[in-house]
Write a protein that holds these residues in place. Structure first.
Motif, PDB file in Angstrom:
ATOM      1  N   LEU A 210      46.040 -34.303  -5.803  1.00 27.52           N
ATOM      2  CA  LEU A 210      46.964 -33.294  -6.303  1.00 27.52           C
ATOM      3  C   LEU A 210      48.388 -33.844  -6.224  1.00 27.52           C
ATOM      4  CD1 LEU A 210      45.378 -30.276  -4.386  1.00 27.52           C
ATOM      5  CD2 LEU A 210      44.763 -31.163  -6.649  1.00 27.52           C
ATOM      6  N   TYR A 211      49.088 -33.794  -7.349  1.00 30.40           N
ATOM      7  CA  TYR A 211      50.418 -34.409  -7.440  1.00 30.40           C
ATOM      8  C   TYR A 211      51.505 -33.343  -7.504  1.00 30.40           C
ATOM      9  CZ  TYR A 211      48.178 -38.900  -8.276  1.00 30.40           C
ATOM     10  OH  TYR A 211      47.429 -40.049  -8.139  1.00 30.40           O
ATOM     11  N   SER A 212      52.600 -33.629  -6.815  1.00 30.24           N
ATOM     12  CA  SER A 212      53.744 -32.715  -6.802  1.00 30.24           C
ATOM     13  C   SER A 212      55.035 -33.515  -6.707  1.00 30.24           C
ATOM     14  CB  SER A 212      53.680 -31.748  -5.614  1.00 30.24           C
ATOM     15  OG  SER A 212      52.512 -30.961  -5.638  1.00 30.24           O
ATOM     16  N   PHE A 213      56.092 -32.959  -7.278  1.00 27.29           N
ATOM     17  CA  PHE A 213      57.429 -33.528  -7.093  1.00 27.29           C
ATOM     18  C   PHE A 213      58.035 -32.930  -5.836  1.00 27.29           C
ATOM     19  CE2 PHE A 213      62.024 -32.916  -7.532  1.00 27.29           C
ATOM     20  CZ  PHE A 213      62.435 -34.246  -7.584  1.00 27.29           C
ATOM     21  N   ILE A 214      58.533 -33.810  -4.965  1.00 24.08           N
ATOM     22  CA  ILE A 214      59.167 -33.380  -3.715  1.00 24.08           C
ATOM     23  C   ILE A 214      60.650 -33.724  -3.797  1.00 24.08           C
ATOM     24  CG2 ILE A 214      59.160 -33.559  -1.202  1.00 24.08           C
ATOM     25  CD1 ILE A 214      56.569 -32.449  -2.450  1.00 24.08           C
ATOM     26  N   PRO A 215      61.538 -32.757  -3.621  1.00 19.70           N
ATOM     27  CA  PRO A 215      62.970 -33.042  -3.709  1.00 19.70           C
ATOM     28  C   PRO A 215      63.469 -33.823  -2.504  1.00 19.70           C
ATOM     29  CG  PRO A 215      62.615 -30.768  -3.057  1.00 19.70           C
ATOM     30  CD  PRO A 215      61.262 -31.329  -3.367  1.00 19.70           C
ATOM     31  N   ALA A 216      64.602 -34.478  -2.665  1.00 17.55           N
ATOM     32  CA  ALA A 216      65.231 -35.202  -1.561  1.00 17.55           C
ATOM     33  C   ALA A 216      65.599 -34.215  -0.453  1.00 17.55           C
ATOM     34  CB  ALA A 216      66.468 -35.930  -2.055  1.00 17.55           C
ATOM     35  N   ASN A 217      65.409 -34.642   0.797  1.00 17.46           N
ATOM     36  CA  ASN A 217      65.641 -33.729   1.912  1.00 17.46           C
ATOM     37  C   ASN A 217      66.030 -34.508   3.163  1.00 17.46           C
ATOM     38  OD1 ASN A 217      62.993 -34.074   3.716  1.00 17.46           O
ATOM     39  ND2 ASN A 217      62.390 -34.120   1.539  1.00 17.46           N
ATOM     40  N   ARG A 218      66.521 -33.769   4.139  1.00 20.56           N
ATOM     41  CA  ARG A 218      66.933 -34.379   5.410  1.00 20.56           C
ATOM     42  C   ARG A 218      65.891 -34.197   6.502  1.00 20.56           C
ATOM     43  NH1 ARG A 218      71.742 -32.239   3.286  1.00 20.56           N
ATOM     44  NH2 ARG A 218      71.290 -30.217   4.235  1.00 20.56           N
ATOM     45  N   GLY A 219      64.689 -33.856   6.123  1.00 25.99           N
ATOM     46  CA  GLY A 219      63.622 -33.674   7.099  1.00 25.99           C
ATOM     47  C   GLY A 219      62.840 -32.406   6.834  1.00 25.99           C
ATOM     48  N   ALA A 220      61.565 -32.566   6.453  1.00 24.10           N
ATOM     49  CA  ALA A 220      60.750 -31.402   6.131  1.00 24.10           C
ATOM     50  C   ALA A 220      59.284 -31.740   6.344  1.00 24.10           C
ATOM     51  CB  ALA A 220      60.984 -30.954   4.684  1.00 24.10           C
ATOM     52  N   ALA A 221      58.463 -30.715   6.410  1.00 28.89           N
ATOM     53  CA  ALA A 221      57.017 -30.873   6.522  1.00 28.89           C
ATOM     54  C   ALA A 221      56.359 -30.287   5.277  1.00 28.89           C
ATOM     55  CB  ALA A 221      56.496 -30.158   7.771  1.00 28.89           C
ATOM     56  N   LEU A 222      55.248 -30.888   4.876  1.00 30.19           N
ATOM     57  CA  LEU A 222      54.465 -30.393   3.750  1.00 30.19           C
ATOM     58  C   LEU A 222      53.136 -29.849   4.267  1.00 30.19           C
ATOM     59  CD1 LEU A 222      54.946 -33.305   1.184  1.00 30.19           C
ATOM     60  CD2 LEU A 222      56.085 -31.071   1.156  1.00 30.19           C
ATOM     61  N   THR A 223      52.728 -28.721   3.740  1.00 27.47           N
ATOM     62  CA  THR A 223      51.431 -28.141   4.084  1.00 27.47           C
ATOM     63  C   THR A 223      50.654 -27.878   2.803  1.00 27.47           C
ATOM     64  OG1 THR A 223      52.374 -27.045   6.034  1.00 27.47           O
ATOM     65  CG2 THR A 223      50.216 -26.286   5.280  1.00 27.47           C
ATOM     66  N   LEU A 224      49.466 -28.448   2.703  1.00 24.61           N
ATOM     67  CA  LEU A 224      48.591 -28.214   1.563  1.00 24.61           C
ATOM     68  C   LEU A 224      47.451 -27.301   2.002  1.00 24.61           C
ATOM     69  CD1 LEU A 224      47.681 -28.806  -1.363  1.00 24.61           C
ATOM     70  CD2 LEU A 224      46.381 -30.738  -0.449  1.00 24.61           C
ATOM     71  N   THR A 225      47.274 -26.202   1.272  1.00 27.23           N
ATOM     72  CA  THR A 225      46.232 -25.228   1.584  1.00 27.23           C
ATOM     73  C   THR A 225      45.378 -24.994   0.346  1.00 27.23           C
ATOM     74  OG1 THR A 225      47.745 -24.114   3.114  1.00 27.23           O
ATOM     75  CG2 THR A 225      45.763 -22.921   2.476  1.00 27.23           C
ATOM     76  N   LEU A 226      44.063 -25.002   0.514  1.00 23.59           N
ATOM     77  CA  LEU A 226      43.122 -24.677  -0.561  1.00 23.59           C
ATOM     78  C   LEU A 226      42.396 -23.390  -0.205  1.00 23.59           C
ATOM     79  CD1 LEU A 226      43.615 -27.571  -1.614  1.00 23.59           C
ATOM     80  CD2 LEU A 226      41.144 -27.756  -1.964  1.00 23.59           C
ATOM     81  N   ARG A 227      42.289 -22.496  -1.194  1.00 21.96           N
ATOM     82  CA  ARG A 227      41.525 -21.260  -1.039  1.00 21.96           C
ATOM     83  C   ARG A 227      40.559 -21.124  -2.205  1.00 21.96           C
ATOM     84  NH1 ARG A 227      46.718 -19.762   0.709  1.00 21.96           N
ATOM     85  NH2 ARG A 227      46.759 -18.983   2.865  1.00 21.96           N
ATOM     86  N   ASP A 228      39.394 -20.560  -1.940  1.00 21.20           N
ATOM     87  CA  ASP A 228      38.460 -20.334  -3.024  1.00 21.20           C
ATOM     88  C   ASP A 228      38.867 -19.088  -3.805  1.00 21.20           C
ATOM     89  OD1 ASP A 228      37.598 -18.116  -1.570  1.00 21.20           O
ATOM     90  OD2 ASP A 228      35.796 -19.111  -0.821  1.00 21.20           O
ATOM     91  N   SER A 229      38.072 -18.727  -4.810  1.00 22.10           N
ATOM     92  CA  SER A 229      38.440 -17.619  -5.685  1.00 22.10           C
ATOM     93  C   SER A 229      38.430 -16.274  -4.965  1.00 22.10           C
ATOM     94  CB  SER A 229      37.498 -17.569  -6.896  1.00 22.10           C
ATOM     95  OG  SER A 229      36.144 -17.525  -6.480  1.00 22.10           O
ATOM     96  N   GLN A 230      37.836 -16.216  -3.777  1.00 25.15           N
ATOM     97  CA  GLN A 230      37.837 -14.992  -2.976  1.00 25.15           C
ATOM     98  C   GLN A 230      39.004 -14.943  -1.999  1.00 25.15           C
ATOM     99  OE1 GLN A 230      35.570 -12.675  -3.856  1.00 25.15           O
ATOM    100  NE2 GLN A 230      34.943 -14.223  -5.370  1.00 25.15           N
ATOM    101  N   GLY A 231      39.800 -15.996  -1.985  1.00 21.19           N
ATOM    102  CA  GLY A 231      40.951 -16.043  -1.092  1.00 21.19           C
ATOM    103  C   GLY A 231      40.659 -16.630   0.273  1.00 21.19           C
ATOM    104  N   THR A 232      39.449 -17.158   0.468  1.00 21.64           N
ATOM    105  CA  THR A 232      39.089 -17.745   1.760  1.00 21.64           C
ATOM    106  C   THR A 232      39.651 -19.157   1.867  1.00 21.64           C
ATOM    107  OG1 THR A 232      37.045 -16.466   1.802  1.00 21.64           O
ATOM    108  CG2 THR A 232      37.179 -18.363   3.283  1.00 21.64           C
ATOM    109  N   GLU A 233      40.345 -19.439   2.949  1.00 24.05           N
ATOM    110  CA  GLU A 233      40.908 -20.766   3.144  1.00 24.05           C
ATOM    111  C   GLU A 233      39.797 -21.775   3.450  1.00 24.05           C
ATOM    112  OE1 GLU A 233      43.600 -22.769   6.570  1.00 24.05           O
ATOM    113  OE2 GLU A 233      44.600 -21.124   5.471  1.00 24.05           O
ATOM    114  N   VAL A 234      39.760 -22.863   2.696  1.00 25.86           N
ATOM    115  CA  VAL A 234      38.718 -23.870   2.888  1.00 25.86           C
ATOM    116  C   VAL A 234      39.304 -25.223   3.295  1.00 25.86           C
ATOM    117  CG1 VAL A 234      37.138 -22.751   1.268  1.00 25.86           C
ATOM    118  CG2 VAL A 234      38.715 -24.509   0.430  1.00 25.86           C
ATOM    119  N   TYR A 235      40.622 -25.364   3.225  1.00 29.39           N
ATOM    120  CA  TYR A 235      41.240 -26.663   3.541  1.00 29.39           C
ATOM    121  C   TYR A 235      42.696 -26.417   3.889  1.00 29.39           C
ATOM    122  CZ  TYR A 235      42.909 -31.496   2.715  1.00 29.39           C
ATOM    123  OH  TYR A 235      43.477 -32.744   2.824  1.00 29.39           O
ATOM    124  N   ARG A 236      43.144 -27.120   4.910  1.00 31.32           N
ATOM    125  CA  ARG A 236      44.556 -27.036   5.295  1.00 31.32           C
ATOM    126  C   ARG A 236      44.944 -28.324   6.005  1.00 31.32           C
ATOM    127  NH1 ARG A 236      48.079 -22.724   5.992  1.00 31.32           N
ATOM    128  NH2 ARG A 236      49.824 -23.085   7.415  1.00 31.32           N
TER     129      ARG A 236
END
Length: 247
Positions: free
Chosen positions: A94-120
């Motif tokens: 999965l590709y995303s553009f990340i802006p320039a920053n002075r320090g940040a964390a990224l969190t990727l979360t996947l949910r199925d069609s029922q809204g259940t979290e399957v990946y984080r």
């Protein structure tokens, strides 16, 4: 230095030919064709929200700046404008553009069609602006199911969070589709024409990393992002930057 007339008369057509060849390659490369019968609402361009922390009054009154160094930039998921797409593999990148920053964390979360979290998973964000690819691994995804993926950038000073939300459907290739992809001169173009956005994008991203000076690869990348169904021309010239490992 004086260039003889004969040489000058040849140089101009050659330069024009190079430009024309690039234009032809750009125009003839396949545009992305979105698949039918797929579509869920999303938000590929992130919106910032201030995180409330009562212990730091200046944050709630706007006295603390965001960690983003370019206020006009934001997180953008590289997905079609309808925020949907197909993946032929259960381990999409999965590709995303990340802006320039002075320090940040990224969190990727996947949910199925029922809204259940399957990946984080959480990673540090690269501090330079660019496009990152996040491979989704060690999760069991089901064929034909729509999965929502959310990418959240959170400033390490706790002031700002930016979230995008997009979708992909896991749809393995049929035998006839597999044959067409294998026989195609350009696999990325074949994936794009078949509606497999995540496969087409990943194919070209890998080619860009392997051949950074190849102008034809760059033109194909630009053509894909500029497709009428995508409209991400503003990100077409952004560099690919590595995703930092998990801490």
């Amino acid at each position: 230095m004086v260039i003889p007339l004969g040489i000058r008369s040849i140089a101009v057509p050659l330069s024009l030919a190079v430009v024309m060849m690039g234009a032809i390659a750009h125009a003839s490369w396949a545009s992305y064709r979105p698949p039918a019968n797929i579509g869920r609402p999303g938000n590929r361009e992130g919106a910032a929200t201030r995180i409330a922390r009562p212990m730091l009054l200046r944050e709630s009154t706007g006295g603390t700046e965001s960690c983003l160094t370019e206020p006009k930039q934001t997180v953008v998921a590289l997905v079609p404008k309808d925020n949907n797409g197909l993946s032929s593999t259960p381990t999409p990148t999965l590709y995303s553009f990340i802006p320039a920053n002075r320090g940040a964390a990224l969190t990727l979360t996947l949910r199925d069609s029922q809204g259940t979290e399957v990946y984080r998973q959480e990673r540090p964000a690269p501090t330079e602006a660019g496009i990152v690819g996040w491979p989704v691994e060690n999760v069991s995804l089901k064929k034909g199911v729509d999965y929502q993926w959310e990418l959240t950038l959170t400033c390490t000073n706790g002031t700002t969070a930016i979230k995008t939300a997009s979708w992909f459907r896991l749809m393995p290739l049929s035998p006839s589709q597999q044959q067409r992809i294998v026989q195609a001169r350009d696999a990325a173009a074949a994936f794009a024409m078949a509606g497999y956005w995540y496969d087409a994008l990943n194919q070209l991203a890998k080619q860009r990393l392997a051949q950074p000076e190849d102008t034809q690869v760059q033109q194909k990348w630009q053509a894909l992002l500029q497709s009428p169904a995508v409209q991400l021309a503003n990100l077409a010239n952004q560099p690919l930057v590595p995703l930092p490992p998990q801490p």
